[in-house]
Enzyme design. Structure first.
Site, PDB file in Angstrom:
ATOM      1  CE1 TYR A  32     -17.821 -25.417   3.684  1.00 51.28           C
ATOM      2  CE2 TYR A  32     -15.445 -25.519   3.366  1.00 51.28           C
ATOM      3  CZ  TYR A  32     -16.704 -25.194   2.897  1.00 51.28           C
ATOM      4  OH  TYR A  32     -16.842 -24.623   1.663  1.00 51.28           O
ATOM      5  NE  ARG A  41     -20.529 -22.267   6.232  1.00 50.69           N
ATOM      6  CZ  ARG A  41     -21.096 -21.104   5.930  1.00 50.69           C
ATOM      7  NH1 ARG A  41     -20.449 -19.983   6.172  1.00 50.69           N
ATOM      8  NH2 ARG A  41     -22.274 -21.056   5.366  1.00 50.69           N
ATOM      9  CB  ILE A  88     -24.098 -26.757   2.969  1.00 52.64           C
ATOM     10  CG1 ILE A  88     -23.500 -25.589   3.754  1.00 52.64           C
ATOM     11  CG2 ILE A  88     -23.660 -26.713   1.503  1.00 52.64           C
ATOM     12  CD1 ILE A  88     -21.961 -25.618   3.810  1.00 52.64           C
ATOM     13  CG  HIS A 138     -24.341 -25.455  -3.956  1.00 53.38           C
ATOM     14  ND1 HIS A 138     -24.590 -24.100  -3.903  1.00 53.38           N
ATOM     15  CD2 HIS A 138     -24.260 -25.758  -5.291  1.00 53.38           C
ATOM     16  CE1 HIS A 138     -24.677 -23.618  -5.143  1.00 53.38           C
ATOM     17  NE2 HIS A 138     -24.485 -24.607  -5.998  1.00 53.38           N
ATOM     18  CB  THR A 186     -30.852 -17.649  -4.441  1.00 54.65           C
ATOM     19  OG1 THR A 186     -29.607 -17.759  -5.148  1.00 54.65           O
ATOM     20  CG2 THR A 186     -32.013 -17.705  -5.417  1.00 54.65           C
ATOM     21  CB  ALA A 204     -37.585 -15.863   3.287  1.00 51.72           C
TER      22      ALA A 204
END
Ligand code: OAD
Length: 229
Positions: A52, A55, A91, A107, A176, A218
């Site tokens: 993490y 990220r 996130i 999330h 998604t 998108a």
């Protein structure tokens, strides 16, 4: 018209953030069970923190910015005078940075930490380690974890999500893969008169439950669709 938007990793792909499911089924080289479960954190907190931390650092890289899809959603919300809710599985904070206000990050959020003892949720931009000291409770060392929802944990805001899914007039799922529940099942909990629109590069296992499929990036499809409303 009450509008419910659900986003996934595909909306941030064009901002440079990798999606979850590569062809090899691994998540940036890791098995999900090794980095995104409470058991993994108990077994090897160092590995999970490092995953993490990487990220979190990347998210704060100046090259990572909201794209036209994030911006179009924020603009739509600004100009929209009925109820609106943007539920994201992401996130990252790109919706918030684009100016979206009613964002529910189901999330969790990478730029927040949570104390496993007190439950405090704290804004957090630095690395986390097993030696990190709680900023306001100096006796607590190594109690902070990423404020993200791991597999086996309950997503955030499920009551609000269920309530609005039943009442909304338009449900839009963007980028998604519709493989992770409960997010994947939201389309099936919308009311009988709700129009459901799926924006994705490809079909998903939930595609048959949508009224309209818009296939493409998108950054192109989201602004175009919102302008058509
Ligand atoms: P995935 O990586 O599973 O899926 C990304 C989806 O976006 C795929 O269906 C792609 O076809 C689509 N896509 C990719 N690029 C796109 C683009 N430029 N425009 C439109 N669509 C695009 O990501 P999620 O569905 O968000 O959960 O994954 C759901 C959850 O699984 C995540 O929130 C995370 C993960 O494990 C937890 O960590 C709890």
């Amino acid at each position: 018209m009450k509008v419910f938007v659900l986003t996934g990793a595909g909306i941030s792909a064009e901002s440079g953030i990798p999606t979850f499911r590569g062809d090899d089924g691994l998540w940036e080289g890791h098995r999900v069970e090794d980095v995104a479960t409470p058991q993994a954190f108990q077994r090897n907190p160092k590995l999970v923190h490092e995953f993490y931390n990487k990220r979190r650092r990347f998210l704060q890289n100046e090259s990572v910015v909201p794209n036209l899809a994030h911006q179009a959603l924020a603009e739509f919300e600004r100009d929209h005078d009925d109820e609106f809710l943007l539920v994201t599985q992401n996130i990252d904070d790109l919706h918030q940075r684009a100016g979206s206000r009613q964002v529910l990050p189901m999330h969790g959020e990478l730029l927040k930490a949570r104390c496993t003892l007190t439950g405090d949720v704290i804004e957090w931009r630095d690395d986390l380690t097993v030696d990190t000291v709680h900023p306001t409770e100096p006796d607590l060392v190594g109690t902070l974890r990423p404020h993200v929802v791991w597999f086996g944990e309950t997503p955030i805001g499920l009551d609000q999500i269920a309530d609005f899914a039943q009442r909304c007039d338009l449900f839009i799922a963007i980028g998604t893969s519709a493989l992770v529940y409960p997010a994947a099942g939201i389309v099936q909990s919308t009311g009988p008169h709700c129009r459901c629109v799926e924006i994705n590069l490809d079909d998903t296992p939930q595609s048959s439950h949508f009224d309209t499929a818009l296939r493409g990036k998108a950054s192109v499809e989201v602004p175009r669709f919102l302008q058509s409303l």
